[in-house]
Design a protein around this motif. Structure first.
Motif, short mmCIF file in Angstrom:
data_model
loop_
_atom_site.label_atom_id
_atom_site.label_comp_id
_atom_site.label_asym_id
_atom_site.label_seq_id
_atom_site.Cartn_x
_atom_site.Cartn_y
_atom_site.Cartn_z
N LYS A 1 0.81 -1.23 0.00
CA LYS A 1 0.00 0.00 0.00
C LYS A 1 0.85 1.28 0.00
CE LYS A 1 -3.77 -2.28 2.49
NZ LYS A 1 -4.62 -2.31 3.71
N PRO A 2 1.67 1.47 -1.01
CA PRO A 2 2.51 2.69 -1.05
C PRO A 2 1.66 3.95 -1.12
CG PRO A 2 2.52 1.59 -3.18
CD PRO A 2 1.84 0.66 -2.23
N GLU A 3 2.06 4.94 -0.35
CA GLU A 3 1.37 6.23 -0.34
C GLU A 3 1.99 7.21 -1.33
OE1 GLU A 3 1.03 7.68 3.64
OE2 GLU A 3 0.34 5.75 4.41
N PHE B 1 0.30 4.32 -17.32
CA PHE B 1 0.11 2.88 -17.13
C PHE B 1 -0.41 2.56 -15.73
CE2 PHE B 1 2.01 -0.99 -15.29
CZ PHE B 1 1.32 -1.94 -16.02
N LEU B 2 0.21 3.15 -14.71
CA LEU B 2 -0.19 2.87 -13.32
C LEU B 2 -1.62 3.30 -13.04
CD1 LEU B 2 3.09 3.92 -11.47
CD2 LEU B 2 2.25 1.59 -11.81
N LYS B 3 -2.07 4.36 -13.70
CA LYS B 3 -3.44 4.84 -13.50
C LYS B 3 -4.46 3.95 -14.22
CE LYS B 3 -2.53 9.73 -12.57
NZ LYS B 3 -2.75 11.13 -13.02
N GLU B 4 -4.05 3.36 -15.33
CA GLU B 4 -4.98 2.57 -16.13
C GLU B 4 -4.93 1.07 -15.83
OE1 GLU B 4 -4.02 3.54 -20.15
OE2 GLU B 4 -4.90 5.56 -20.04
N THR C 1 -3.02 -1.64 -10.19
CA THR C 1 -2.41 -0.51 -9.48
C THR C 1 -3.30 0.72 -9.37
OG1 THR C 1 -1.37 0.18 -11.58
CG2 THR C 1 -0.06 -1.21 -10.10
N SER C 2 -4.39 0.74 -10.09
CA SER C 2 -5.22 1.96 -10.14
C SER C 2 -5.83 2.32 -8.80
CB SER C 2 -6.33 1.79 -11.18
OG SER C 2 -7.19 0.71 -10.83
N LYS C 3 -5.91 1.34 -7.87
CA LYS C 3 -6.52 1.61 -6.56
C LYS C 3 -5.47 1.79 -5.46
CE LYS C 3 -10.84 1.23 -7.89
NZ LYS C 3 -10.62 0.97 -9.33
N ASN D 1 -4.48 9.15 -5.00
CA ASN D 1 -4.21 10.52 -4.54
C ASN D 1 -3.23 11.28 -5.45
OD1 ASN D 1 -5.77 10.58 -1.99
ND2 ASN D 1 -4.36 8.92 -1.40
N ASN D 2 -2.88 10.64 -6.57
CA ASN D 2 -2.00 11.27 -7.56
C ASN D 2 -0.67 11.73 -6.94
OD1 ASN D 2 -1.72 11.94 -10.33
ND2 ASN D 2 -2.04 14.10 -9.87
N ARG D 3 -0.11 10.87 -6.12
CA ARG D 3 1.14 11.21 -5.43
C ARG D 3 2.33 10.55 -6.13
NH1 ARG D 3 -0.71 10.66 0.95
NH2 ARG D 3 -1.89 12.63 1.03
#
Length: 333
Positions: free
Chosen positions: A265-267, A285-288, A292-294, A300-302
Motif C-alpha cells: 500500500k505505497p502512499e 500505465f499505473l493509472k490505467e 495498481t489503479s486503486k 491521490n496522484n502522489r
C-alpha cells in the motif's frame, strides 16, 4: 500531486563550470612535474589495485562522467559511452564538460570500443557497464593493460572481491578513491564534506512519525522493476523520512510482483525518468492498470519524478535527495 526534482539553476552551473576550469588549470600545472608518473594503490571493490594516473579515461553512463567532472577531471576524460536510457547530456549540470570530451557510443560498454579508443582507464559499475556475458570485466581489462575502476555501490556482489557499503557512502568512497587515483584528494574531500552537510540538513528536517511507504517504479508491466536496498533511491527515500517498500530486498535493481506492491500500500510512488521510457507513460500505465489503479499513491496522484542520473550512483544523488525530501515535507504538513 506530481512533482519533479528541481532543475539546476543557470547561475549555479556557471559557477560550477568556472570552478572546474580553475581546477583543471591547476591540475595541468601539477602534471607537468613529478605527478605525471604518479602511482598509488587504491581499492577497486575489495581488491587492492595499483594505478598510474590515467590520461584517456572512458566513462560509462552519466554517473561515471559526473563523478569525473565534479572532481574537475575533464582533461583526463577521452570520451563517454551513453546508452539511450540516460537523459540528454545537454540537460546535465555538467553539459559544458560533456561538450569538451568525445561521444563514443550510445550502445552498451564493450571491449572493442575501449580498445579502439586507446583507453587507459575505464569507469563503470559491475553489471552496469562491466559484464561477464559481454566480455568486458576488470580482470579482462587488466590482461589488456587497461586500468579500470568500479562504482562501490555496485560491489556488494562482485565475485571474489565484494564490498558492501550503503549507497550514499558508496558515492563518497568513489570520490575519495578517484581523488587519490588522479591526485585531487583535496577536491574530493571538499566535495564529500559539502555533500554530507547537505544530507544532514535534509535529515534534520525529515518529517517525524511513521515513515511514508514509498514504491519506486523503474519499469515493467507484467512484473515491476524496482529499487532494492543496494541502490541510491533506497537512501534517498530513507534519509528523506520515507520507507522503501522493498528496502529489505538485498539487491540493487530487481524484479518483484504486483501482488507485493499492492500488499505494501505505497502512499507515494517515485517514477524513475528514463531518456527512452518517459515518466508520463509510466504514470499513465499505473493509472490505467487495474492492479495498481486503486493504490493509495495512484488514487491521490502522489507521484514524484526522479531523474535517471539522480537514481544511479552519481553526485546528483544529493539533488535527488533534496528534491524528494521537499516533496515529502510538503505532503506531511
Amino acid at each position: 500531486m506530481i512533482t519533479r526534482s528541481p532543475s539546476f539553476s543557470r547561475p549555479l552551473v556557471a559557477s560550477v563550470v568556472v570552478g572546474m576550469l580553475l581546477l583543471a588549470g591547476c591540475g595541468a600545472q601539477v602534471e607537468e612535474g613529478a605527478a605525471a608518473v604518479r602511482k598509488v594503490t587504491v581499492k577497486r571493490c575489495g581488491q587492492e589495485v595499483e594505478y598510474i594516473t590515467p590520461r584517456r579515461a572512458v566513462v560509462y553512463e552519466g554517473g561515471s562522467a559526473d563523478k569525473m567532472f565534479a572532481l574537475g577531471l575533464t582533461q583526463h576524460v577521452h570520451g563517454y559511452v551513453m546508452p539511450p536510457a540516460n537523459p540528454p547530456v545537454q540537460e546535465s549540470p555538467w553539459a559544458a564538460e560533456y561538450a569538451k570530451v568525445k561521444f563514443l557510443s550510445d550502445d552498451l560498454l564493450n571491449r572493442e570500443l575501449v580498445v579502439e579508443a586507446k583507453a587507459d582507464f575505464v569507469l563503470a559499475g559491475w553489471r552496469s557497464g562491466f559484464s561477464d556475458q559481454r566480455g568486458i570485466t576488470p580482470a579482462i581489462l587488466d590482461g589488456l593493460k587497461i586500468q579500470s575502476f568500479m562504482h562501490t555501490e555496485s560491489c556488494f556482489n562482485y565475485p571474489g572481491y565484494p564490498e558492501r557499503v550503503p549507497p550514499f557512502e558508496g558515492l563518497y568512497t568513489d570520490l575519495e578513491r578517484l581523488g587519490k587515483i588522479f591526485g585531487v584528494e583535496d577536491r574530493a574531500r571538499s566535495l564529500i564534506a559539502d555533500y554530507r552537510k547537505r544530507v544532514e540538513a535534509v535529515q534534520a528536517r525529515a518529517p517525524k512519525g511513521d515513515p511514508t511507504p514509498v514504491f519506486l517504479y523503474d519499469s515493467g508491466t507484467d512484473k515491476p522493476f524496482t529499487a532494492g536496498s543496494q541502490v541510491p533511491p533506497n537512501d534517498i527515500v530513507r534519509l528523506s523520512g520515507g520507507r522503501n517498500i522493498f528496502g529489505d530486498l538485498d539487491a540493487r535493481w530487481s524484479e518483484v510482483t504486483w501482488e507485493a506492491v499492492v500488499q505494501a500500500k505505497p502512499e507515494v510512488i517515485i517514477i524513475l525518468d528514463y531518456g527512452d521510457k518517459p515518466a508520463r507513460e509510466k504514470i499513465k500505465f499505473l493509472k490505467e492498470f487495474p492492479t495498481t489503479s486503486k493504490l493509495p499513491a495512484v488514487v491521490n496522484n502522489r507521484f514524484h519524478i526522479l531523474d535517471y542520473n539522480e537514481g544511479i550512483s552519481s553526485p546528483r544523488n544529493i539533488d535527488g535527495l533534496e528534491g524528494f525530501a521537499a516533496y515529502l515535507r510538503e505532503l506531511r504538513k
